[in-house]
Design an enzyme around this catalytic site. Structure first.
Site, PDB file in Angstrom:
ATOM      1  N   LYS A  64     -19.872  25.250  -1.214  1.00  0.00           N
ATOM      2  CA  LYS A  64     -18.997  24.080  -1.389  1.00  0.00           C
ATOM      3  C   LYS A  64     -17.939  24.388  -2.445  1.00  0.00           C
ATOM      4  O   LYS A  64     -16.766  24.039  -2.304  1.00  0.00           O
ATOM      5  CB  LYS A  64     -19.829  22.855  -1.796  1.00  0.00           C
ATOM      6  CG  LYS A  64     -19.082  21.540  -1.760  1.00  0.00           C
ATOM      7  CD  LYS A  64     -18.310  21.225  -3.027  1.00  0.00           C
ATOM      8  CE  LYS A  64     -17.585  19.875  -2.949  1.00  0.00           C
ATOM      9  NZ  LYS A  64     -16.775  19.588  -4.133  1.00  0.00           N
TER      10      LYS A  64
ATOM     11  N   HIS B 272     -15.200  19.328 -16.207  1.00  0.00           N
ATOM     12  CA  HIS B 272     -14.997  18.243 -15.252  1.00  0.00           C
ATOM     13  C   HIS B 272     -14.736  16.922 -15.956  1.00  0.00           C
ATOM     14  O   HIS B 272     -13.928  16.136 -15.526  1.00  0.00           O
ATOM     15  CB  HIS B 272     -16.290  18.067 -14.418  1.00  0.00           C
ATOM     16  CG  HIS B 272     -16.135  18.509 -13.004  1.00  0.00           C
ATOM     17  ND1 HIS B 272     -15.951  17.616 -11.990  1.00  0.00           N
ATOM     18  CD2 HIS B 272     -16.119  19.735 -12.442  1.00  0.00           C
ATOM     19  CE1 HIS B 272     -15.850  18.276 -10.856  1.00  0.00           C
ATOM     20  NE2 HIS B 272     -15.951  19.566 -11.101  1.00  0.00           N
TER      21      HIS B 272
END
Ligand code: NAD
Length: 421
Positions: free
Chosen positions: A262, A376
């Site tokens: 992913k 993030h």
């Protein structure tokens, strides 16, 4: 009672469709205004898909620092997820130390599948198909004189037999039509050719053709990229060691492997979307390729080279185009292809492979060094601040506090907003 059974929705004008939505979903004026703003795509969108009621813009970022086969690229990436563009740029910067990415690709050969069922004699049918190869290719190539002129077209066939059928269903023969699609993604070309060939196939085999469609598992159309990351640049031997262990984890565990892949597709999809390419097709092909051995495996591999540096490699099917599909229709996709400066679909596929490798490296490095959340979170915090209602400079201010407090949550952002206001 509101009903979704709307006769002739497709025939309504854009404005009238919005009116229907307004009534159905109770959309307010502001919401209708957002949908009405069709951005760079303008009215073109209405010719691209059906029942159009707006466009769905994504942020478009540029990944910098990519040096691929000695050529510099700026890479447009369209994606909603924070950190991806920054991570790709940072990985590409580190790869430059050792010369950047080295890439290669095979010929742009796509597979068109024709399923022939109800075959009276499969052995005879197979030999008839092989005998008629020239004729089959001729029929296919009549469908695309332009592609033929460009040096592409149907080049070869493969014949496979599927025996796993319940006995009453009879045997099946699958013909693979191998088509060089040059600079196109190729699905339309190949689909047209498979349909053209099928009546002849029925005639020579005595069977009945059923499915006639491109395969997204484009095993003849592979792109690969490799790069070396100097250990001192990426954080030392521990990081090299950690990334290799992380790779081995993915190799032996499908739960980890899905996330490993992913991370690769984060970068790949973003370039596919930015260039108007079919990301669903590439995704399907990539994951099927990852499972080709019967075990779902990582699309990259990581090793320590003789100098103790980290060497990475990626290989996957990349059916992408620089002509056809949305690539030449979507105005932003056209600009993005110009920014990339790629001359062939093969070059685009190689650039995308390099981005996939860079993305995987960046994710693994972040995971083994500090965990993925640190990077993030600062970007995620900005989104949270916006959702909580922050505007302008307040977005950064609130985001900074959320990260500092390690409480990247909407409730906390709302509290802070109230306090600061
Ligand atoms: P297309 O049919 O729009 O364009 C390809 C055509 O462009 C060729 O047939 C050729 O005649 C012409 N052409 C001009 N210059 C060329 C060059 N340099 N190289 C190659 N061809 C050139 O597009 P396509 O690539 O055949 O199909 C892509 C579209 O099909 C995408 O929108 C995709 O989403 C869609 N699609 C995908 C699937 C799937 O993946 N399973 C199935 C159906 C449709």
């Amino acid at each position: 009672m509101r009903s979704s059974r709307i006769s002739g929705f497709y025939k309504l004008s854009f404005k009238k469709r919005l009116k229907v939505l307004e009534g159905f979903a109770g959309l307010n004026k502001e919401e209708i205004k957002i949908l009405s703003n069709r951005g760079a795509l303008g009215e073109i969108g209405e010719r691209m898909i059906e029942n159009v009621v707006g466009t769905m813009p994504l942020p478009l970022g540029i990944a910098t620092n990519f040096l691929i086969n000695g050529k510099d690229y700026l890479i447009p990436m369209a994606i909603d997820e924070p950190s991806v563009v920054a991570a790709a740029s940072n990985a590409a910067k580190m790869a430059r130390e050792k010369g950047g990415f080295e890439t290669s690709s095979t010929e742009p050969i796509m597979i068109g599948q024709i399923q022939v069922t109800n075959i009276p004699d499969s052995l005879m049918a197979k030999s008839k198909i092989l005998e008629n190869k020239k004729k089959i290719l001729e029929i296919a190539n009549k469908k695309d004189p332009l592609l033929l002129k460009l040096g592409g077209g149907a080049k070869d066939i493969e014949v496979r037999e599927i025996n796993r059928m319940r006995i009453e269903e009879g045997k099946m023969i699958i013909l693979h039509l191998l088509v060089n699609v040059k600079d196109a993604m190729g699905a339309n070309v190949v689909n047209t050719m498979t349909e053209a060939v099928s009546p002849w196939l029925e005639k020579i085999t005595g069977g009945k053709t059923l499915l006639r469609i491109v395969s997204n598992l484009a095993t003849h159309r592979l792109a690969s990229a490799k790069a070396v990351f100097r250990k001192e640049i990426i954080g030392g031997e521990n990081v090299v060691d950690g990334i290799i262990k992380a790779y081995l984890f993915a190799q032996s565990d499908p739960y980890r492997c899905a996330t490993h892949n992913k991370g690769i597709m984060n970068g790949i999809d973003a370039v596919l979307i930015a260039t108007g390419n079919d990301f669903r097709a590439v995704e399907a092909g990539a994951h099927a390729f990852a499972a080709m051995t019967g075990k779902y495996l990582p699309l990259t591999d990581w090793q320590r080279n003789k100098d103790g540096d980290l060497a990475g490699h990626i290989k996957l099917p990349l059916a992408v185009g620089i002509v056809g599909g949305a690539t030449n229709v979507h105005p932003t996709a056209k600009i993005n292809l110009k920014i990339l400066g790629v001359k062939t679909a093969g070059e685009l596929a190689e650039v995308i492979a390099a981005v996939g490798l860079a993305q995987n490296f960046a994710a693994l490095r972040a995971l083994v060094k500090e965990g993925i959340q640190k990077g993030h979170m600062s970007l995620q915090a900005k989104n949270v601040a916006i959702v909580a209602g922050a505007k302008g400079k307040m977005v950064d201010k609130i985001a900074e506090i959320l990260v500092k407090e390690k409480k990247v949550r909407i409730d906390r952002a709302k509290e802070l907003l109230k306090k600061i206001k």
